[in-house]
Design a protein around this motif. Sequence first.
Motif, short mmCIF file in Angstrom:
data_model
loop_
_atom_site.label_atom_id
_atom_site.label_comp_id
_atom_site.label_asym_id
_atom_site.label_seq_id
_atom_site.Cartn_x
_atom_site.Cartn_y
_atom_site.Cartn_z
N MET A 170 62.96 23.78 6.72
CA MET A 170 61.69 23.02 5.38
C MET A 170 60.96 22.27 5.51
N VAL A 171 60.72 21.65 6.76
CA VAL A 171 59.81 20.42 6.94
C VAL A 171 58.40 20.82 7.08
N GLU A 211 49.02 21.49 -2.72
CA GLU A 211 48.97 22.66 -2.29
C GLU A 211 49.15 23.62 -1.16
N TYR A 212 50.15 25.27 -2.09
CA TYR A 212 50.91 25.57 -0.46
C TYR A 212 51.00 27.41 -1.26
N ALA A 214 57.30 22.12 4.39
CA ALA A 214 56.59 21.94 3.75
C ALA A 214 55.58 20.57 4.29
N MET A 215 55.32 20.75 5.72
CA MET A 215 53.97 20.32 6.45
C MET A 215 52.77 21.36 5.74
N GLY A 216 53.00 22.48 5.43
CA GLY A 216 52.05 23.80 5.37
C GLY A 216 51.93 24.16 6.50
N ILE A 236 66.81 14.57 12.67
CA ILE A 236 67.47 15.28 11.58
C ILE A 236 68.85 14.99 11.12
N GLY A 240 59.71 17.71 12.91
CA GLY A 240 61.23 18.79 12.95
C GLY A 240 61.89 18.75 14.24
N ILE A 299 60.51 14.41 2.96
CA ILE A 299 62.24 13.58 2.08
C ILE A 299 62.36 14.98 1.75
N SER A 300 62.28 15.74 2.17
CA SER A 300 62.73 17.17 1.92
C SER A 300 63.38 17.00 2.75
N LYS A 358 58.03 11.31 -6.15
CA LYS A 358 58.98 12.32 -5.60
C LYS A 358 60.10 12.77 -5.21
N VAL A 377 63.35 22.80 -3.14
CA VAL A 377 61.68 22.46 -3.32
C VAL A 377 61.96 21.45 -2.34
N VAL A 378 60.68 22.12 -1.36
CA VAL A 378 60.34 21.24 -0.54
C VAL A 378 59.43 20.15 -0.55
N GLY A 379 58.01 20.60 -1.58
CA GLY A 379 57.17 20.36 -1.70
C GLY A 379 55.83 20.07 -2.87
N MET A 380 55.68 19.26 -3.60
CA MET A 380 54.45 19.72 -4.55
C MET A 380 53.24 19.86 -4.28
N GLN A 436 64.79 22.10 9.48
CA GLN A 436 63.40 22.20 10.39
C GLN A 436 62.29 23.42 9.62
N PRO A 470 60.88 17.37 -3.71
CA PRO A 470 61.70 17.45 -2.94
C PRO A 470 63.40 18.00 -2.37
N ASP A 501 56.29 14.84 1.52
CA ASP A 501 56.91 16.06 0.54
C ASP A 501 57.92 16.12 2.27
N ALA A 502 57.69 16.27 3.43
CA ALA A 502 58.89 16.77 4.18
C ALA A 502 59.75 15.93 4.84
N ILE A 543 61.15 13.34 11.91
CA ILE A 543 61.70 13.68 11.13
C ILE A 543 60.49 14.94 11.14
N HIS A 600 52.09 15.85 2.47
CA HIS A 600 52.23 16.76 3.06
C HIS A 600 53.45 16.03 3.63
N ALA A 601 53.03 14.89 4.32
CA ALA A 601 54.38 14.76 5.14
C ALA A 601 55.43 13.84 4.59
#
Lengths: 575, 575
Positions: free
Chosen positions: A21-22, A65-66, A25-27, B196, B191, B225-226, B247, A60-63, A19, A334, B222-223, B188, B219-220
């Motif tokens: 990580m999500v 802008e973080y 990843a979602m920012g 999950i 969260g 896949i994470s 990704k 890794v959770v995302g690539m 949770q 991710p 990434d989340a 997912i 980002h969604a």
Amino acid sequence: MDESKTRAERIALKTRRKQRMVRVAMGQEKADLVLKNATYVNVFSEELCRGDIAVVGGLVVGMGEYSGLQEVDVSGRIVAPGFLDAHIHLESSLVSPYSFARAVVPHGTTTVITDPHEIANVCGVGGIDYMMSASEGLPVDVHFMLPSCVPAMPFDENGERLTWRDINAYFDHPRVLGLAEMMNYPGIISGDRTTIEKIVVSQAHHKKIDGHAPGLSGHALDAYISAGVYSDHECDSFENALEKLRKGQFIMIREGTAAQNLEALMPLLTPRYASRCMFCTDDKHPYDLLHRGHIDAIVRKAIRLGADPILTIKVASHNAARYFLLNNKGAIAPGYLADFAVLDDLERVNVQMVFKRGVCVYDGRTVQAREPEIDPDILSVVSDTFHLPELTPSRLRAGETMPLMGLIPKSIVTRNLGTASGVNPAEDILKLVVCERHHSTGHVGVCYVKGYGLKRGAIAASIAHDSHNIIACGVTDEDICAAVNRIRALRGGITVADGGQVVAELPLPVGGLFTNEPLEKVNEQLENCKRRAYDMGVTEGVDPFMTMSFTSLCVIPSLRLTTQGVFDVDGLTFL
Amino acid sequence: MDESKTRAERIALKTRRKQRMVRVAMGQEKADLVLKNATYVNVFSEELCRGDIAVVGGLVVGMGEYSGLQEVDVSGRIVAPGFLDAHIHLESSLVSPYSFARAVVPHGTTTVITDPHEIANVCGVGGIDYMMSASEGLPVDVHFMLPSCVPAMPFDENGERLTWRDINAYFDHPRVLGLAEMMNYPGIISGDRTTIEKIVVSQAHHKKIDGHAPGLSGHALDAYISAGVYSDHECDSFENALEKLRKGQFIMIREGTAAQNLEALMPLLTPRYASRCMFCTDDKHPYDLLHRGHIDAIVRKAIRLGADPILTIKVASHNAARYFLLNNKGAIAPGYLADFAVLDDLERVNVQMVFKRGVCVYDGRTVQAREPEIDPDILSVVSDTFHLPELTPSRLRAGETMPLMGLIPKSIVTRNLGTASGVNPAEDILKLVVCERHHSTGHVGVCYVKGYGLKRGAIAASIAHDSHNIIACGVTDEDICAAVNRIRALRGGITVADGGQVVAELPLPVGGLFTNEPLEKVNEQLENCKRRAYDMGVTEGVDPFMTMSFTSLCVIPSLRLTTQGVFDVDGLTFL
């Protein structure tokens, strides 16, 4: 996972981690670490991609802008997945896993797959236990393939024998990936039951089985692969590699200290074949590790020889991870472990920083590594491996007529030169001795050797493949005894004796194979021993210790010396 | 392996089998089967190779010169590894796994990975038990991904709900490969714990988790896949597929009856990306299976669109096997299962013979398949799934003002057209009805629908995604009742009523979803029902049954009809 927790508790814990990580990843939350402005190697699309790399809990959770609690600007550099060595015997570095890890982290290595074959020949499962304990929590993940051929030959006097029942208990260990190089290919293709059983057991655990079959081809290769051998690291020609690849084996391109096959196998580093290939070193000695590097050295050489840099980095990272089913390693995406090698560029491939599970373990200067605590019971097994009487000249058969082994420079193959009747340094005829050191049998094998070059004194080592008895070569029986007895007193090592005195030495107290000292110190001591050996006449092109260490390995032609006398590998008989 | 044997006995048995494989590979014994003079697709070196293919105990042991107890000359043809369908809901074929296997073997399919999502919505774990029993010992290996989203929405009135604890017990089954398409991507990325958890449980068993995330990006994605979703089969543009591939997701290129994405994804079938791709059908309806084919149809289409034939066959066989860790499938090499599709050539790709584990199961005319015996207790669960009162016109709210759903030809998306106050065939305003059929709640949802085109009578089906209540569309309440009540009497099926009488029907007695009859017969009955429906006015571009079956699936915009009334997917509320 923590064994004290119930299954439901562990699932709840992992779910909470996911949770988080999500959310990151979602920012919605800051990452633990962000590599800002990264240019990174994408092994999936085989290209360079750009973006910030966000890391949480080592993954890794995302690539994109973080922002992160810790931010490291890596603009202008290349972030690659950490490198994997697909097959190594860690013992060959002459240092413990801790010292090894400290030495290879600066080269971008984050995972090695080791076969503890050497120490298992000395201590059996106790050696495996030690290697597992000694490699816990290092900045390099150490995975294991279980030794398949201990001892190398049924008559070898090694420390312990391993049956399938001995290794069976280890397959459930999370860092055990399978059965290590099945060197006994004659056993497989002749249908030997006890050899095939080991493969069957490994398959029953859904594990990998690595191969070792130099030059095997045609029907014999089909039979060997049919039995369940999935890889090979003994290819020294493109033709042999291609036959193995076509028949379904993965090819480990080996660049070690003793054997270097990359140049011959360069045609494999092309889009058609590269996905079936990975890199390994097999054996890496201290000088080589310190001065040339590790997997990064293979990457550099491959690029210099014309391979595509992105493809080469994929072979160095992703492909071994896929083969060994290390599904969260070998890529920057991710869900993957945040194991990174930060490089200057794709030409020079100099490693500038290394991250392991999202922690900076090398910043260009210092290496972060915590020394594992090892259970005293386990430690005592590997520290007490010398059980032999003091060697006296009376055991060395002065003046007798005995077989004469001929060394070949830059090779570990030997020749059968008939017999000799005594040591004669002027004609380069020396005495070679192997003293059984595991079970106090008092067995001592003796013969003559030509091609080593020593003019005076003696040289000894407790590294003598694969049984690791004490081997020595010398001009005088007195010096041979001094060199051997010093190793006995040190409980392992390499020694040089001259005039009845030990004049140089490298103690190797762990199983008689390696030490816990830093690699730099070991290299210094070893180089000192070597210098002494060359000063005393050892032939150029002969490595005073490595060449000698192979003269007892009864799987390479033509003559080998064992604790029970000279073995003729071609005729499969003792002389 | 036989559970009654001790571990040691099983190892001894497997060792003896391997010893025989080795002897045959070495040419010392005859093989069970040899495909003589084969030209075969080598997925490792991506080329055609030539030689005899020797098979023992269902496994390939060698390629070269071999003789066998049975020999089949395949000169002039191309031997390919049997094809794999990476993601299918077998229920969509409207036939049982046995009938499905008989239908797809002639197309070279030797393995499918099914998600028993439909029958699980009806019978819960009983549906999974049935599918496992009903797919044992078929000439097509049926592997399972466990349904992740049953029911599709928390308020859905389906047959059973599956929590992680329900599916957890199935991960140890040797044919279970993981968790099926995680359609609940909103769960997912927001969260949601229970969503999950299912991923965490699947990962704890070291299993795969498939994805389903149309259009998800940035980002969604990434989340998502994470969280641990390894594949996607919902890509309909190269751009979206490439983002997912970059990704780290594997891309299943889907060509089914309802959705066809190959043309858009052709750029993936190139050396740079193909290793991360495989083929799937998702849903295949009877006519399509019979007249177009299965995975072979995708291969043909890809080649016609310009893909390299060898690469395409690798995608159709090897890549799915690698993704799902079916390590002895998807290649012709020693140790691999002898699953072959023998093709005429690489342009037409007509399947001429099929071998499964070294046995010819299709010779161009007849298909060899033994019908599995199913435990009567398991059978009774899937045969008794209709629990609802007889439908009477009084439940159908004659003349009331209710929401009006608008259908769009060739799409399963619907529009919100406001309300209507009565059926009016002249303006194409019909009545749509969903009757709860699992738990005798007596719930009946009713609304109006425009765009279906029916001028008289009614049409009903017990396939209504994903809860599979009885759905019906009609002009008169009398015909709607006749059509629904006939399905209730049949315990599942598709019906067409006209003038108060059922005039065409297809019984679907297994869970109300499919039948054990041969595909040809089912297709005939279904086509007869369709003809009747079109005769009675159903609009061209609308599939009378498939389009209707999706009007109850509350994850697709805009309006959907449930047992509890009309759901507004855009506003996430009942109207």
